[in-house]
Design a protein around this motif. Structure first.
Motif, mmCIF file in Angstrom:
data_model
loop_
_atom_site.group_PDB
_atom_site.id
_atom_site.type_symbol
_atom_site.label_atom_id
_atom_site.label_comp_id
_atom_site.label_asym_id
_atom_site.label_seq_id
_atom_site.Cartn_x
_atom_site.Cartn_y
_atom_site.Cartn_z
ATOM 1 N N ILE A 141 -90.566 40.032 -18.718
ATOM 2 C CA ILE A 141 -89.917 40.973 -19.625
ATOM 3 C C ILE A 141 -90.085 40.455 -21.041
ATOM 4 C CG2 ILE A 141 -87.723 42.070 -20.215
ATOM 5 C CD1 ILE A 141 -86.932 41.246 -17.217
ATOM 6 N N VAL A 142 -90.503 41.332 -21.948
ATOM 7 C CA VAL A 142 -90.801 40.914 -23.318
ATOM 8 C C VAL A 142 -90.089 41.823 -24.315
ATOM 9 C CG1 VAL A 142 -92.632 40.455 -25.001
ATOM 10 C CG2 VAL A 142 -93.080 40.118 -22.560
ATOM 11 N N SER A 143 -89.508 41.207 -25.340
ATOM 12 C CA SER A 143 -88.917 41.977 -26.436
ATOM 13 C C SER A 143 -90.003 42.812 -27.108
ATOM 14 C CB SER A 143 -88.276 41.025 -27.451
ATOM 15 O OG SER A 143 -88.071 41.658 -28.694
ATOM 16 N N THR A 144 -89.616 43.955 -27.632
ATOM 17 C CA THR A 144 -90.580 44.841 -28.288
ATOM 18 C C THR A 144 -90.875 44.430 -29.730
ATOM 19 O OG1 THR A 144 -88.752 46.333 -28.827
ATOM 20 C CG2 THR A 144 -90.024 46.830 -26.842
ATOM 21 N N MET A 145 -90.259 43.376 -30.230
ATOM 22 C CA MET A 145 -90.530 42.932 -31.590
ATOM 23 C C MET A 145 -91.882 42.216 -31.655
ATOM 24 S SD MET A 145 -86.742 41.784 -32.947
ATOM 25 C CE MET A 145 -87.065 42.176 -34.668
ATOM 26 N N THR A 146 -92.542 42.315 -32.812
ATOM 27 C CA THR A 146 -93.913 41.836 -32.977
ATOM 28 C C THR A 146 -94.082 40.375 -32.595
ATOM 29 O OG1 THR A 146 -94.317 43.443 -34.734
ATOM 30 C CG2 THR A 146 -95.780 41.540 -34.645
ATOM 31 N N ARG A 147 -93.201 39.508 -33.086
ATOM 32 C CA ARG A 147 -93.364 38.084 -32.829
ATOM 33 C C ARG A 147 -93.244 37.743 -31.340
ATOM 34 N NH1 ARG A 147 -88.796 39.121 -35.865
ATOM 35 N NH2 ARG A 147 -86.740 38.384 -35.168
ATOM 36 N N VAL A 166 -96.182 43.884 -17.225
ATOM 37 C CA VAL A 166 -95.149 43.383 -18.139
ATOM 38 C C VAL A 166 -94.212 44.519 -18.536
ATOM 39 C CG1 VAL A 166 -94.721 42.430 -20.437
ATOM 40 C CG2 VAL A 166 -96.554 41.500 -19.018
ATOM 41 N N VAL A 167 -92.919 44.221 -18.571
ATOM 42 C CA VAL A 167 -91.904 45.196 -18.988
ATOM 43 C C VAL A 167 -91.539 44.922 -20.445
ATOM 44 C CG1 VAL A 167 -89.564 46.059 -18.606
ATOM 45 C CG2 VAL A 167 -90.985 45.387 -16.647
ATOM 46 N N ASN A 168 -91.760 45.890 -21.314
ATOM 47 C CA ASN A 168 -91.371 45.762 -22.722
ATOM 48 C C ASN A 168 -89.977 46.342 -22.906
ATOM 49 O OD1 ASN A 168 -93.920 44.669 -23.694
ATOM 50 N ND2 ASN A 168 -94.778 46.690 -23.258
ATOM 51 N N CYS A 169 -89.057 45.487 -23.325
ATOM 52 C CA CYS A 169 -87.647 45.877 -23.338
ATOM 53 C C CYS A 169 -87.048 45.823 -24.751
ATOM 54 C CB CYS A 169 -86.849 44.972 -22.417
ATOM 55 S SG CYS A 169 -85.086 45.338 -22.370
ATOM 56 N N PRO A 170 -86.576 46.955 -25.262
ATOM 57 C CA PRO A 170 -85.937 46.962 -26.587
ATOM 58 C C PRO A 170 -84.526 46.376 -26.572
ATOM 59 C CG PRO A 170 -85.856 49.148 -25.626
ATOM 60 C CD PRO A 170 -86.682 48.315 -24.698
ATOM 61 N N TYR A 171 -83.939 46.222 -25.391
ATOM 62 C CA TYR A 171 -82.574 45.702 -25.306
ATOM 63 C C TYR A 171 -82.489 44.245 -25.752
ATOM 64 C CZ TYR A 171 -80.861 49.776 -22.720
ATOM 65 O OH TYR A 171 -80.495 51.047 -22.359
ATOM 66 N N ILE A 172 -83.595 43.495 -25.609
ATOM 67 C CA ILE A 172 -83.534 42.061 -25.924
ATOM 68 C C ILE A 172 -84.126 41.756 -27.298
ATOM 69 C CG2 ILE A 172 -83.501 41.329 -23.517
ATOM 70 C CD1 ILE A 172 -86.494 40.741 -23.737
ATOM 71 N N ARG A 173 -84.224 42.765 -28.161
ATOM 72 C CA ARG A 173 -84.634 42.508 -29.543
ATOM 73 C C ARG A 173 -83.606 41.609 -30.231
ATOM 74 N NH1 ARG A 173 -88.419 46.348 -31.667
ATOM 75 N NH2 ARG A 173 -87.500 46.152 -33.759
#
Length: 295
Positions: A141-147, A166-173
């Motif tokens: 699971i990966v944050s959707t932020m660039t870095r 891979v799951v892109n998750c905005p919750y963990i920004r």
């Protein structure tokens, strides 16, 4: 001194025989030993209510999920035991969290907050370390932020996992999870930011942190590539520490934090912000100035 006070009490009672005295003395000494052993674990002292472990923290304790037996009949007892068996977890859930690599806070939008050269090298070291662990990843699971996206892209080149899964998750920004204690003077988000980010980050914790599913036949491994504030908050919540303590923890860029959730719901931490796998010259934890963006 304790034994002699017991002897004085014995004299007043007068058991009448040497055998009775010996039995009394033996039992009294054993009682004192039990008290001493209790003091080793502080079990003779009241426990701080905030230190008591909540075994149903993830609301998945099987005894809380199964409908109680209506009566004492064998049929109801069999039904209850069967449902309990089906709801019981037997596997261990491992959650490994990696903070993104060093990045430059340049520009007003997230698109411009890219990894530095050093951040890319840090991410590569993290990927190599994850590969050396020999783990077969069930989910990433990966944050959707660039870095975080850039960090994950580098890591995926080092480990065995299909990028399309891979799951892109905005919750963990990244965000401000909760007002920290003690407060800090150099960082003062508006209260509305805590209200907004805190709810989102807490929702992410509840989504990803729980014991394994009863259907899991083996231990599972989840990799989360995210951000410092979020990781520190997750650690406090998972270990049932006051979440306001999150800012007392430091995690380096591209460091690894490993939490383990047992079938019982007990949580242990294997490592926190581990970055010993990379050379000291690459250890960072703060945003650099553009002038220092040289390796």
């Amino acid at each position: 001194m304790v034994v002699w006070s017991g002897v004085r009490k014995f004299s007043a009672v007068a058991f009448g025989t040497g055998a009775g005295f010996s039995a009394y003395l033996y039992q009294h000494i054993k009682s004192e030993e039990r008290q001493v052993h209790s003091s080793w674990t502080n079990s003779d002292k009241p426990i701080n209510p905030f230190a008591i472990w909540d075994s149903n923290w993830d609301f998945r304790n099987p005894r809380h999920l199964v409908k109680p037996a209506k009566n004492d009949s064998p049929q109801e007892e069999n039904r209850y035991n069967s449902d309990l068996e089906k709801s019981t977890t037997r596997s261990v859930r491992h959650i490994i969290l990696v903070r993104h690599g060093e990045y430059l806070d340049a520009g007003e939008t997230d698109d411009t907050h890219c990894l530095t050269q050093k951040g890319c090298i840090q991410a590569k070291y993290a990927g190599q370390r994850l590969r050396e662990m020999g783990v077969k990843w069930d989910k990433i699971i990966v944050s959707t932020m660039t870095r975080a996206q850039e960090t994950a892209e580098i890591i995926l080149k080092e480990i065995d996992f299909e990028p399309k899964k891979v799951v892109n998750c905005p919750y963990i920004r990244e965000g401000a999870p909760i007002p920290p204690q003690p407060p800090v003077g150099h960082w003062r988000p508006q209260e509305s930011q805590f209200f907004r980010d805190g709810a989102r980050i807490e929702a992410a914790f509840r989504r990803y942190f729980h014991r394994a599913f009863p259907t899991d036949k083996k231990d599972t491994y989840t990799l989360i590539v995210g951000h410092g504030n979020v990781i520190r908050y997750f650690v406090c919540r998972a270990l049932q520490f006051p979440p306001e303590a999150w800012l007392r923890i430091n995690v380096n860029h591209a460091s690894i934090t490993w939490l383990t959730i047992q079938p019982s719901g007990n949580v242990t931490i294997k490592c926190l912000g581990d970055s010993g796998f990379m050379p000291a010259q690459y250890l960072t934890n703060r945003i650099p100035s553009e002038a220092k963006n040289v390796v």
